[in-house]
Motif scaffolding. Structure first.
Motif, mmCIF file in Angstrom:
data_model
loop_
_atom_site.group_PDB
_atom_site.id
_atom_site.type_symbol
_atom_site.label_atom_id
_atom_site.label_comp_id
_atom_site.label_asym_id
_atom_site.label_seq_id
_atom_site.Cartn_x
_atom_site.Cartn_y
_atom_site.Cartn_z
ATOM 1 N N LEU A 13 6.198 -0.587 4.140
ATOM 2 C CA LEU A 13 4.833 -0.287 3.706
ATOM 3 C C LEU A 13 4.761 0.086 2.227
ATOM 4 O O LEU A 13 3.746 -0.145 1.566
ATOM 5 C CB LEU A 13 4.257 0.838 4.569
ATOM 6 C CG LEU A 13 4.007 0.445 6.029
ATOM 7 C CD1 LEU A 13 3.716 1.677 6.873
ATOM 8 C CD2 LEU A 13 2.857 -0.553 6.137
ATOM 9 N N LEU A 14 5.830 0.657 1.696
ATOM 10 C CA LEU A 14 5.831 1.023 0.275
ATOM 11 C C LEU A 14 6.059 -0.174 -0.637
ATOM 12 O O LEU A 14 5.982 -0.044 -1.856
ATOM 13 C CB LEU A 14 6.906 2.075 -0.001
ATOM 14 C CG LEU A 14 6.560 3.523 0.357
ATOM 15 C CD1 LEU A 14 7.755 4.427 0.080
ATOM 16 C CD2 LEU A 14 5.349 4.010 -0.423
ATOM 17 N N ALA A 15 6.347 -1.333 -0.040
ATOM 18 C CA ALA A 15 6.668 -2.514 -0.842
ATOM 19 C C ALA A 15 5.594 -2.821 -1.868
ATOM 20 O O ALA A 15 5.883 -3.151 -3.025
ATOM 21 C CB ALA A 15 6.884 -3.718 0.083
ATOM 22 N N THR A 71 6.873 11.772 -1.609
ATOM 23 C CA THR A 71 6.496 10.401 -1.271
ATOM 24 C C THR A 71 5.019 10.308 -0.903
ATOM 25 O O THR A 71 4.328 9.355 -1.292
ATOM 26 C CB THR A 71 7.363 9.895 -0.104
ATOM 27 O OG1 THR A 71 8.748 10.075 -0.444
ATOM 28 C CG2 THR A 71 7.106 8.430 0.168
ATOM 29 N N LEU A 72 4.519 11.293 -0.168
ATOM 30 C CA LEU A 72 3.100 11.313 0.188
ATOM 31 C C LEU A 72 2.222 11.397 -1.059
ATOM 32 O O LEU A 72 1.232 10.669 -1.183
ATOM 33 C CB LEU A 72 2.809 12.504 1.106
ATOM 34 C CG LEU A 72 3.396 12.463 2.519
ATOM 35 C CD1 LEU A 72 3.095 13.768 3.245
ATOM 36 C CD2 LEU A 72 2.831 11.298 3.294
ATOM 37 N N ALA A 73 2.571 12.281 -1.974
ATOM 38 C CA ALA A 73 1.787 12.437 -3.201
ATOM 39 C C ALA A 73 1.788 11.153 -4.022
ATOM 40 O O ALA A 73 0.768 10.780 -4.618
ATOM 41 C CB ALA A 73 2.341 13.595 -4.028
ATOM 42 N N ALA A 74 2.903 10.461 -4.035
ATOM 43 C CA ALA A 74 3.000 9.205 -4.788
ATOM 44 C C ALA A 74 2.055 8.152 -4.211
ATOM 45 O O ALA A 74 1.366 7.443 -4.955
ATOM 46 C CB ALA A 74 4.433 8.692 -4.770
ATOM 47 N N ALA A 75 1.995 8.048 -2.892
ATOM 48 C CA ALA A 75 1.109 7.068 -2.258
ATOM 49 C C ALA A 75 -0.352 7.367 -2.566
ATOM 50 O O ALA A 75 -1.151 6.458 -2.844
ATOM 51 C CB ALA A 75 1.343 7.054 -0.745
ATOM 52 N N LEU A 76 -0.733 8.628 -2.540
ATOM 53 C CA LEU A 76 -2.110 9.013 -2.857
ATOM 54 C C LEU A 76 -2.441 8.711 -4.319
ATOM 55 O O LEU A 76 -3.552 8.268 -4.636
ATOM 56 C CB LEU A 76 -2.315 10.500 -2.570
ATOM 57 C CG LEU A 76 -2.292 10.897 -1.085
ATOM 58 C CD1 LEU A 76 -2.308 12.423 -0.953
ATOM 59 C CD2 LEU A 76 -3.478 10.286 -0.342
ATOM 60 N N GLY A 169 -0.837 3.445 5.165
ATOM 61 C CA GLY A 169 0.172 3.267 6.197
ATOM 62 C C GLY A 169 1.479 3.962 5.866
ATOM 63 O O GLY A 169 2.151 4.511 6.743
ATOM 64 N N SER A 170 1.847 3.963 4.578
ATOM 65 C CA SER A 170 3.100 4.614 4.168
ATOM 66 C C SER A 170 3.043 6.123 4.382
ATOM 67 O O SER A 170 4.071 6.765 4.628
ATOM 68 C CB SER A 170 3.406 4.297 2.704
ATOM 69 O OG SER A 170 2.518 4.969 1.827
ATOM 70 N N ILE A 171 1.850 6.682 4.297
ATOM 71 C CA ILE A 171 1.700 8.118 4.553
ATOM 72 C C ILE A 171 2.060 8.423 6.007
ATOM 73 O O ILE A 171 2.795 9.389 6.296
ATOM 74 C CB ILE A 171 0.270 8.569 4.229
ATOM 75 C CG1 ILE A 171 0.024 8.470 2.716
ATOM 76 C CG2 ILE A 171 0.015 9.999 4.729
ATOM 77 C CD1 ILE A 171 -1.412 8.730 2.305
ATOM 78 N N THR A 174 5.835 8.140 6.493
ATOM 79 C CA THR A 174 6.539 9.289 5.912
ATOM 80 C C THR A 174 6.491 10.485 6.845
ATOM 81 O O THR A 174 7.496 11.187 7.051
ATOM 82 C CB THR A 174 5.925 9.650 4.552
ATOM 83 O OG1 THR A 174 5.996 8.522 3.677
ATOM 84 C CG2 THR A 174 6.680 10.815 3.915
ATOM 85 N N LEU A 175 5.344 10.735 7.423
ATOM 86 C CA LEU A 175 5.195 11.870 8.333
ATOM 87 C C LEU A 175 6.026 11.691 9.601
ATOM 88 O O LEU A 175 6.360 12.686 10.269
ATOM 89 C CB LEU A 175 3.723 12.062 8.682
ATOM 90 C CG LEU A 175 2.816 12.494 7.526
ATOM 91 C CD1 LEU A 175 1.354 12.505 7.953
ATOM 92 C CD2 LEU A 175 3.234 13.868 6.999
ATOM 93 N N ALA A 176 6.376 10.443 9.942
ATOM 94 C CA ALA A 176 7.173 10.182 11.138
ATOM 95 C C ALA A 176 8.658 10.472 10.918
ATOM 96 O O ALA A 176 9.430 10.533 11.878
ATOM 97 C CB ALA A 176 6.993 8.736 11.595
#
Length: 426
Positions: A13-15, A71-76, A169-171, A174-176
């Motif tokens: 998802l981070l692709a 990683t979450l902050a980066a996606a946001l 989706g990447s968020i 990450t939480l998983a």
């Protein structure tokens, strides 16, 4: 979902998130009436921001025990940057958004590498990095297919919404990932039996000449490689050769489809034969790519051009973190080392876009002033010039390869690095 599955899904998802809008940004701005030089400037701004941030971000990832939150902050942040560019495509807004995207691109790779190392350990690191990169390239294929399809319905705006969807989706992925599954000492490359002597990451790097040489090779490679696909898309748009978004998407699909098996293949070759054949293949593929791109101006040439990118970039996506981990094993400075290497290669990538803009606009004139007449267009001159830089990288590698730990490791087990010790310095 178990932790390994969540990690692999996160890479998928981070692709389309960690690299920002990539070549699509150049096409979008071209359609907004931007000049090749202005496009080169904003791409360079983002690249320089990433370059400046990469080593500090690597040190930060070494230090923090909240890698999932990073990683979450980066996606946001990527989501916010995409929306800003889409609705306010002015030079200041795009520049600021590119700075933000550059910083995000600096923190995601070491964060993912650190979580991977902390979850699977050094023995399985190379193997899992191969899986990560295969998932990443697969995600790029899916994203490119979505962009190509939806671009016919809503235009270039489809690219922005696909990226936002994957960021969301990447968020969830990450939480998983279970926080308890990450060993944060192992994640920074610190041996269990070793003590952290408190030495700065930068002092460790300066004592590792093999890492500095490797960084120089990557800087030259990425100077040649980074502008290739954006130039293909810009040429299609500028010369009216077809739907630039469609052909860029096709090119990305082809490259990423090649990178999936290349990532898995590279991990296996490194385990059995070491890194020499992999680095030679990557460095030779780039000048061939430049010649192919310069020789044919039709839109379909994007396909073979990006197949060659799949070889070079696909190999280096696996070799870079695996070789850095090997060079710095036991120092506890893996992520700052990886960040430093990415900083150096970022110098090449960020400067290359502006250089490409000038070569497109003025390259033929410069050659004429030197008494060299060529039948290539400005885009052709740019392709050849950037491809030639890889020959310099190849020469550096051949001259210094004995200084780097490139041989296969003794005592290898399934999936990666051996259990035997490797010197942290060359």
């Amino acid at each position: 979902m178990n932790t390994i599955a969540a990690l692999t899904t996160l890479n998928f998802l981070l692709a389309d998130v960690r690299d920002g809008l990539g070549p699509y940004l150049a096409i979008f701005l071209q359609g907004q009436g931007w000049s090749a030089i202005d496009i080169g400037y904003v791409l360079t701004i983002g690249g320089l921001a990433g370059m400046i941030a990469t080593t500090p971000m690597g040190a930060f990832v070494d230090a923090t025990r909240r890698k999932r939150m990073v990683t979450l902050a980066a996606a946001l942040a990527v989501t916010a940057a995409c929306l800003a560019i889409l609705y306010f495509p002015s030079f200041p807004v795009v520049s600021i958004s590119q700075v933000l995207t550059g910083v995000v691109g600096a923190v995601i790779p070491p964060a993912i590498a650190a979580m991977t190392l902390g979850i699977v350990g050094p023995k399985e690191f190379s193997h899992q990095i191969g899986r990560n990169e295969a998932a990443n390239h697969g995600g790029n294929v899916v994203a490119a297919v979505a962009c190509a399809g939806f671009s016919y319905l809503v235009g270039i705006q489809a690219v922005f919404f696909v990226m936002i969807a994957m960021a969301v989706g990447s968020i969830a992925a990450t939480l998983a990932i279970k926080e308890s599954a990450i060993d944060h000492d192992v994640a920074r490359g610190l041996d269990k039996s070793a003590k952290d002597n408190g030495a700065s990451g930068f002092s460790v790097l300066l004592k590792t000449p093999a890492l500095l040489i490797f960084g120089l090779i990557l800087m030259l490679f990425h100077f040649g490689n980074a502008p290739m696909l954006p130039l293909v898309g810009q040429r299609i748009e500028a010369l009216g050769l077809g739907n630039a978004v469609f052909w860029t998407s096709v090119a990305i699909i082809v490259a990423q489809a090649v990178m999936v098996p290349m990532a898995l293949f590279a991990a296996r070759i490194a385990e059995r034969y070491g890194y020499v054949p992999l680095l030679l293949a990557a460095l030779v593929a780039l000048p061939i790519r430049g010649i192919v791109a310069a020789s044919v101006t039709d839109a379909w040439i994007a396909i073979p051009v990006q197949m060659l990118d799949g070889v070079g970039a696909g190999i280096l996506s696996v070799v870079t973190p695996a070789l850095v981990a090997r060079m710095l094993r036991g120092t506890g400075r893996f992520n700052v080392g990886l960040g430093a290497v990415m900083t150096v290669q970022g110098i090449g990538a960020s400067l290359s876009t502006t250089a490409a803009g000038y070569l497109v606009q003025d390259g033929r004139g410069w050659l004429s002033a030197l008494g060299i007449e060529t039948g290539f267009t400005g885009y052709g001159v740019a392709f050849l010039g950037h491809g030639a830089v890889a020959l310099i990288a190849l020469a550096v590698f051949l001259a210094t390869m004995r200084l780097m730990p490139l041989e296969p490791e003794a005592g290898h087990v399934h999936g990666g690095a051996a259990s035997g010790p490797t010197p942290a310095t060359a």
